[in-house]
Design a protein around this motif. Structure first.
Motif, PDB file in Angstrom:
ATOM      1  N   ILE B 287       7.122  -3.935  -1.487  1.00 52.32           N
ATOM      2  CA  ILE B 287       7.607  -3.077  -2.571  1.00 52.32           C
ATOM      3  C   ILE B 287       8.929  -3.615  -3.118  1.00 52.32           C
ATOM      4  CG2 ILE B 287       8.500  -0.776  -3.132  1.00 52.32           C
ATOM      5  CD1 ILE B 287       6.628   0.363  -1.021  1.00 52.32           C
ATOM      6  N   VAL B 288       9.875  -3.874  -2.213  1.00 49.13           N
ATOM      7  CA  VAL B 288      11.217  -4.268  -2.647  1.00 49.13           C
ATOM      8  C   VAL B 288      11.204  -5.693  -3.203  1.00 49.13           C
ATOM      9  CG1 VAL B 288      13.581  -4.630  -1.912  1.00 49.13           C
ATOM     10  CG2 VAL B 288      12.275  -2.721  -0.987  1.00 49.13           C
ATOM     11  N   ALA B 289      10.604  -6.630  -2.449  1.00 41.47           N
ATOM     12  CA  ALA B 289      10.635  -8.036  -2.869  1.00 41.47           C
ATOM     13  C   ALA B 289       9.890  -8.225  -4.188  1.00 41.47           C
ATOM     14  CB  ALA B 289      10.026  -8.914  -1.787  1.00 41.47           C
ATOM     15  N   GLY B 290       8.719  -7.561  -4.329  1.00 39.67           N
ATOM     16  CA  GLY B 290       7.951  -7.676  -5.570  1.00 39.67           C
ATOM     17  C   GLY B 290       8.767  -7.223  -6.764  1.00 39.67           C
ATOM     18  N   SER B 291       9.462  -6.076  -6.624  1.00 39.06           N
ATOM     19  CA  SER B 291      10.274  -5.558  -7.732  1.00 39.06           C
ATOM     20  C   SER B 291      11.404  -6.512  -8.072  1.00 39.06           C
ATOM     21  CB  SER B 291      10.867  -4.197  -7.368  1.00 39.06           C
ATOM     22  OG  SER B 291       9.860  -3.304  -7.023  1.00 39.06           O
ATOM     23  N   LEU B 292      12.095  -7.011  -7.025  1.00 35.20           N
ATOM     24  CA  LEU B 292      13.230  -7.907  -7.280  1.00 35.20           C
ATOM     25  C   LEU B 292      12.769  -9.164  -7.997  1.00 35.20           C
ATOM     26  CD1 LEU B 292      15.261  -7.589  -3.958  1.00 35.20           C
ATOM     27  CD2 LEU B 292      15.869  -6.728  -6.218  1.00 35.20           C
ATOM     28  N   LEU B 293      11.622  -9.728  -7.544  1.00 33.48           N
ATOM     29  CA  LEU B 293      11.105 -10.939  -8.186  1.00 33.48           C
ATOM     30  C   LEU B 293      10.707 -10.639  -9.630  1.00 33.48           C
ATOM     31  CD1 LEU B 293       9.069 -12.364  -5.208  1.00 33.48           C
ATOM     32  CD2 LEU B 293      10.917 -13.529  -6.393  1.00 33.48           C
ATOM     33  N   ALA B 294      10.155  -9.435  -9.867  1.00 34.63           N
ATOM     34  CA  ALA B 294       9.738  -9.076 -11.226  1.00 34.63           C
ATOM     35  C   ALA B 294      10.948  -8.999 -12.154  1.00 34.63           C
ATOM     36  CB  ALA B 294       8.994  -7.748 -11.217  1.00 34.63           C
ATOM     37  N   MET B 303       6.010 -11.505 -14.878  1.00 35.55           N
ATOM     38  CA  MET B 303       6.696 -10.263 -14.526  1.00 35.55           C
ATOM     39  C   MET B 303       5.675  -9.197 -14.120  1.00 35.55           C
ATOM     40  SD  MET B 303       8.902  -7.763 -16.912  1.00 35.55           S
ATOM     41  CE  MET B 303       7.567  -6.627 -17.072  1.00 35.55           C
ATOM     42  N   LEU B 304       4.606  -9.080 -14.919  1.00 39.59           N
ATOM     43  CA  LEU B 304       3.576  -8.101 -14.596  1.00 39.59           C
ATOM     44  C   LEU B 304       2.914  -8.437 -13.257  1.00 39.59           C
ATOM     45  CD1 LEU B 304       1.880  -7.660 -18.085  1.00 39.59           C
ATOM     46  CD2 LEU B 304       3.420  -6.091 -16.946  1.00 39.59           C
ATOM     47  N   ALA B 305       2.756  -9.747 -12.991  1.00 44.54           N
ATOM     48  CA  ALA B 305       2.118 -10.162 -11.741  1.00 44.54           C
ATOM     49  C   ALA B 305       2.973  -9.748 -10.542  1.00 44.54           C
ATOM     50  CB  ALA B 305       1.907 -11.676 -11.744  1.00 44.54           C
ATOM     51  N   TYR B 306       4.289 -10.010 -10.607  1.00 42.65           N
ATOM     52  CA  TYR B 306       5.157  -9.624  -9.489  1.00 42.65           C
ATOM     53  C   TYR B 306       5.233  -8.113  -9.360  1.00 42.65           C
ATOM     54  CZ  TYR B 306       6.723 -14.327  -8.427  1.00 42.65           C
ATOM     55  OH  TYR B 306       6.773 -15.634  -8.029  1.00 42.65           O
ATOM     56  N   SER B 307       5.139  -7.419 -10.490  1.00 44.14           N
ATOM     57  CA  SER B 307       5.123  -5.963 -10.436  1.00 44.14           C
ATOM     58  C   SER B 307       3.925  -5.475  -9.619  1.00 44.14           C
ATOM     59  CB  SER B 307       5.079  -5.411 -11.859  1.00 44.14           C
ATOM     60  OG  SER B 307       4.497  -4.154 -11.890  1.00 44.14           O
ATOM     61  N   SER B 308       2.785  -6.189  -9.726  1.00 44.41           N
ATOM     62  CA  SER B 308       1.604  -5.822  -8.945  1.00 44.41           C
ATOM     63  C   SER B 308       1.878  -5.947  -7.448  1.00 44.41           C
ATOM     64  CB  SER B 308       0.418  -6.713  -9.295  1.00 44.41           C
ATOM     65  OG  SER B 308      -0.166  -6.294 -10.486  1.00 44.41           O
ATOM     66  N   VAL B 309       2.624  -7.003  -7.056  1.00 39.52           N
ATOM     67  CA  VAL B 309       2.966  -7.174  -5.641  1.00 39.52           C
ATOM     68  C   VAL B 309       3.658  -5.909  -5.136  1.00 39.52           C
ATOM     69  CG1 VAL B 309       4.375  -8.494  -4.033  1.00 39.52           C
ATOM     70  CG2 VAL B 309       3.158  -9.675  -5.850  1.00 39.52           C
ATOM     71  N   SER B 310       4.591  -5.419  -5.946  1.00 40.01           N
ATOM     72  CA  SER B 310       5.348  -4.231  -5.563  1.00 40.01           C
ATOM     73  C   SER B 310       4.458  -2.986  -5.517  1.00 40.01           C
ATOM     74  CB  SER B 310       6.485  -4.052  -6.570  1.00 40.01           C
ATOM     75  OG  SER B 310       7.012  -2.786  -6.479  1.00 40.01           O
ATOM     76  N   GLN B 311       3.630  -2.804  -6.548  1.00 39.05           N
ATOM     77  CA  GLN B 311       2.798  -1.585  -6.613  1.00 39.05           C
ATOM     78  C   GLN B 311       1.766  -1.558  -5.491  1.00 39.05           C
ATOM     79  OE1 GLN B 311       3.658   0.777  -8.690  1.00 39.05           O
ATOM     80  NE2 GLN B 311       5.228  -0.538  -9.560  1.00 39.05           N
ATOM     81  N   PHE B 312       1.224  -2.737  -5.119  1.00 30.79           N
ATOM     82  CA  PHE B 312       0.249  -2.727  -4.021  1.00 30.79           C
ATOM     83  C   PHE B 312       0.928  -2.475  -2.687  1.00 30.79           C
ATOM     84  CE2 PHE B 312      -2.763  -4.554  -7.026  1.00 30.79           C
ATOM     85  CZ  PHE B 312      -3.777  -3.655  -6.799  1.00 30.79           C
ATOM     86  N   GLY B 313       2.216  -2.854  -2.589  1.00 29.00           N
ATOM     87  CA  GLY B 313       2.975  -2.460  -1.410  1.00 29.00           C
ATOM     88  C   GLY B 313       2.987  -0.946  -1.274  1.00 29.00           C
ATOM     89  N   LEU B 314       3.180  -0.290  -2.402  1.00 29.08           N
ATOM     90  CA  LEU B 314       3.208   1.174  -2.436  1.00 29.08           C
ATOM     91  C   LEU B 314       1.873   1.763  -1.980  1.00 29.08           C
ATOM     92  CD1 LEU B 314       5.538   2.895  -3.482  1.00 29.08           C
ATOM     93  CD2 LEU B 314       4.409   3.006  -5.681  1.00 29.08           C
TER      94      LEU B 314
END
Lengths: 122, 530
Positions: B287-294, B303-314
């Motif tokens: 969640i945290v790393a995906g958002s920071l990378l985005a 940006m949208l791709a890294y946002s997915s990393v964060s949302q799937f963490g959720l």
């Protein structure tokens, strides 16, 4: 103790060697084709694990004749699973090689570092 | 009626074969055939989803007459009915979009149908090895689809995706192997009881859990395992990015939840030390790393791709919390994220087609250059941030509620933090679109706050009045100039493309209030799973 494991469980030792060797090839090799070979080695390690797990000392193939009492049979299921997994592996290799052919046609190299340089030039 | 279950997989595969054969003979028939197969698939799915929610028991089908636990069974319950429905609906939407946006090759239509078949199979199977096979079918189709882009980059992105994805799937297979050695069965329901008999303390069982979670974590793209995902999403054609971002990771996350609940069971999670913590930490870091990378990206699709990393963490965190509120939130966010992220990728593609804007900087003043698409993008962004009443808010609300109920304060804090970070990377886009003047000829001489901006500045409420205007711009003289300038330099998205994006934006808003109606439908399934 360790010698005992090496002599009786050598298949598992090979599995434990194949997995890291395959993974290392994929990470460390700069050549894309060798990365794909590494992927194949990695998968082979897992195939060997299934096949080894299915081995039974003195058991016969699962062809039941008359009654079949008193005989130990090998479970055919892991072999069938791995047959499927091998087919999947062959398809993956085919797709990977097709992609590599395209990459070579576009950039004229299969070296990861030169590919990155070609990226930077674009 | 449960005898229709295998058709969910068979129809797209048959459609793919037909499209391949006929499409090579007559190029023009590719899209209509793929569309017909997809419509049939949607009709079938719709019928089965309604049936699944109407009856209390799950729909079951025994493949080939071999009774489970020996044979393979297909199961649709309240949990995966939502996923199956999502796959069918999103797939048709993307195909409508791809009519104009391309790729127009027969290879794309065939790969698309095979992907739908693989995803449907992953959603409905009740057998672990069968899940692996469908995982690989999905993977193969996705690798090929990413490579349908014109330039060499898409081939490199696809190869990277293939190598990492294969390692993930292989680890998953190894996990199945460990479970099979421990129990001698592959059926999910049978595994659940037999793993309990073997004992959750067994090293074999614990190792298999770790391997399966890591394997599916690669496919879901959780943080340290996500490396394939940004390259694949960014280098793929826009339609493909929309399709795989909305579905492939989603169904993998569903598979992870299915394996946790139906194979290892919640009891395993709570009785084995560090099992729940392992998944929660993986998800929290993601969640945290995906958002920071985005936040650090300048390319919109990355940006949208890294946002997915964060949302799937959720989503995965929700499934690991494993109480009723959290799992409801997980399912809602799974479906909601697919609609929002798919919509955002498609909107980004249509905006790029209209104005050439592909980086954050180029979004300056976009609100007046392409009002309708801009508004849809803004609505989807705000929904992703979690502005009520949109579906993004409802999902996060339930997950946070679940975390608080289970007194998992660190995760609750991370969820709130992630909302702030999501705000950071989406709000800068919305701010650029509406409160900054555009660059170059397209923005007109002095029209940053012209009538076009004023009309759409308040978000999605004005969508319908502006619906026709994207095609026949009547917003003001300055904007006419802007449109003319864009027309000279770039193409026009078709009505179908714009319609799909707008429908996704509307769905993102409308689905939110509908969750209260969906909750009682999900409840009986959750009772058996938890």
């Amino acid at each position: 103790m360790i010698l005992d494991i090496l002599l009786t469980r050598y298949n598992y030792v090979v599995v434990a060697l194949l997995l890291p060797v395959g993974a290392y090839m994929m990470i460390e090799n700069r050549n894309l084709v060798k990365k794909v070979i590494g992927m194949n080695v990695f998968q082979t390690g897992i195939f060997l694990f299934f096949i080894t797990a299915a081995y039974r000392e003195g058991a016969s193939p699962p062809l039941v004749g008359d009654g079949g009492a008193g005989v130990t049979y090998v479970s055919p299921l892991p072999h069938v699973l791995i047959l499927t997994a091998i087919v999947v592996g062959v398809s993956l290799t085919a797709v990977a090689l097709a992609l590599i052919v395209r990459i070579y046609a576009q950039y004229g190299t299969l070296d990861e570092r030169r590919l990155r340089e070609a990226y930077a030039d674009e | 009626m449960s005898s229709l279950l295998p058709l969910l997989v068979a129809v797209p595969i048959a459609g793919a074969l037909l499209t391949l054969v006929v499409g090579y003979a007559a190029d023009r028939l590719g899209w209509p055939l793929a569309f017909a197969s997809s419509l049939l698939h949607v009709a079938l799915t719709g019928y089965l989803v309604v049936r699944a929610y109407a009856t209390p028991d799950p729909l079951r089908y025994t493949v080939g007459g071999f009774r489970p636990p020996f044979g393979i069974e297909l199961v649709v319950d309240g949990f995966n009915a939502a996923v199956v429905g999502l796959v069918a609906v999103v797939a048709v939407g993307v195909l409508v979009y791809a009519r104009r946006a391309g790729p127009h090759s027969v290879a794309f239509y065939t790969g698309y149908l095979l992907l739908v078949a693989g995803l449907s199979g992953m959603s409905i199977t009740g057998d672990m090895f069968n899940l692996y096979v469908f995982l690989e079918i999905t993977g193969l189709a996705a690798y090929a689809l990413v490579a349908t882009g014109d330039d060499g980059r898409s081939a490199v992105g696809a190869l990277k995706y293939l190598l990492v994805g294969t390692v993930g799937a292989s680890l998953f297979l190894a996990g199945i192997g460990y479970a099979f050695v421990a129990t001698g069965t592959l059926n999910m329901a049978d595994l659940a009881t037999k793993l309990g008999e073997v004992g959750y303390g067994s090293t074999l069982v614990r190792t298999s859990f770790a391997l399966v979670v890591v394997g599916l974590g690669v496919k879901t793209a959780l943080y340290p395992l996500h490396t394939w995902q940004p390259d694949a999403y960014a280098s793929a054609p826009d339609s493909v990015s929309g399709l795989i971002s909305a579905l492939v990771s989603t169904v993998s996350a569903y598979a992870l939840a299915r394996v946790i609940y139906s194979v290892y069971t919640v009891e395993f999670l709570s009785s084995v030390a560090y099992a729940r913590e392992f998944v929660l930490v993986l998800a929290g870091v993601s969640i945290v790393a995906g958002s920071l990378l985005a936040v650090m990206q300048t390319d919109i699709k990355r940006m949208l791709a890294y946002s997915s990393v964060s949302q799937f963490g959720l989503v995965v965190a929700a499934f690991a919390i494993a109480n009723e509120a959290a799992v409801t939130g997980g399912v809602v966010h799974l479906v909601g994220h697919a609609v929002m992220k798919g919509g955002l990728f498609l909107a980004a593609g249509a905006i790029a087609m209209r104005t050439g804007a592909r980086t954050v900087g180029e979004f300056d003043g976009l609100g007046s250059r392409t009002p309708l698409l801009g508004a849809a993008f803004a609505v989807l962004s705000l929904s992703m941030v979690g502005v009520p009443p949109a579906v993004g808010f409802v999902g996060k609300w339930y997950i946070a509620l679940g975390a608080i109920q289970s007194q998992l304060w660190p995760i609750a804090a991370v969820i709130l933090l992630s909302t702030l970070l999501t705000l950071a990377y989406f709000l800068r886009l919305v701010e650029r679109m509406y409160f900054r003047s555009g660059t170059g000829a397209a923005a007109g001489a002095d029209s940053p706050t012209g009538t076009g901006t004023a009309t759409v500045a308040d978000g999605g409420d004005d969508e319908d009045p502006t619906l026709g205007r994207d095609d026949t711009p009547t917003l003001g003289r300055d904007d006419d100039d802007a449109f003319a300038a864009d027309d000279e330099r770039f193409g026009r998205p078709s009505v179908g493309m714009v319609a799909v994006v707008v429908v996704a934006a509307l769905l993102a808003v409308v689905l939110g209030p509908l969750v209260s109606a969906f909750e009682p439908l999900l409840e009986p399934t959750l009772e058996t799973l938890l």
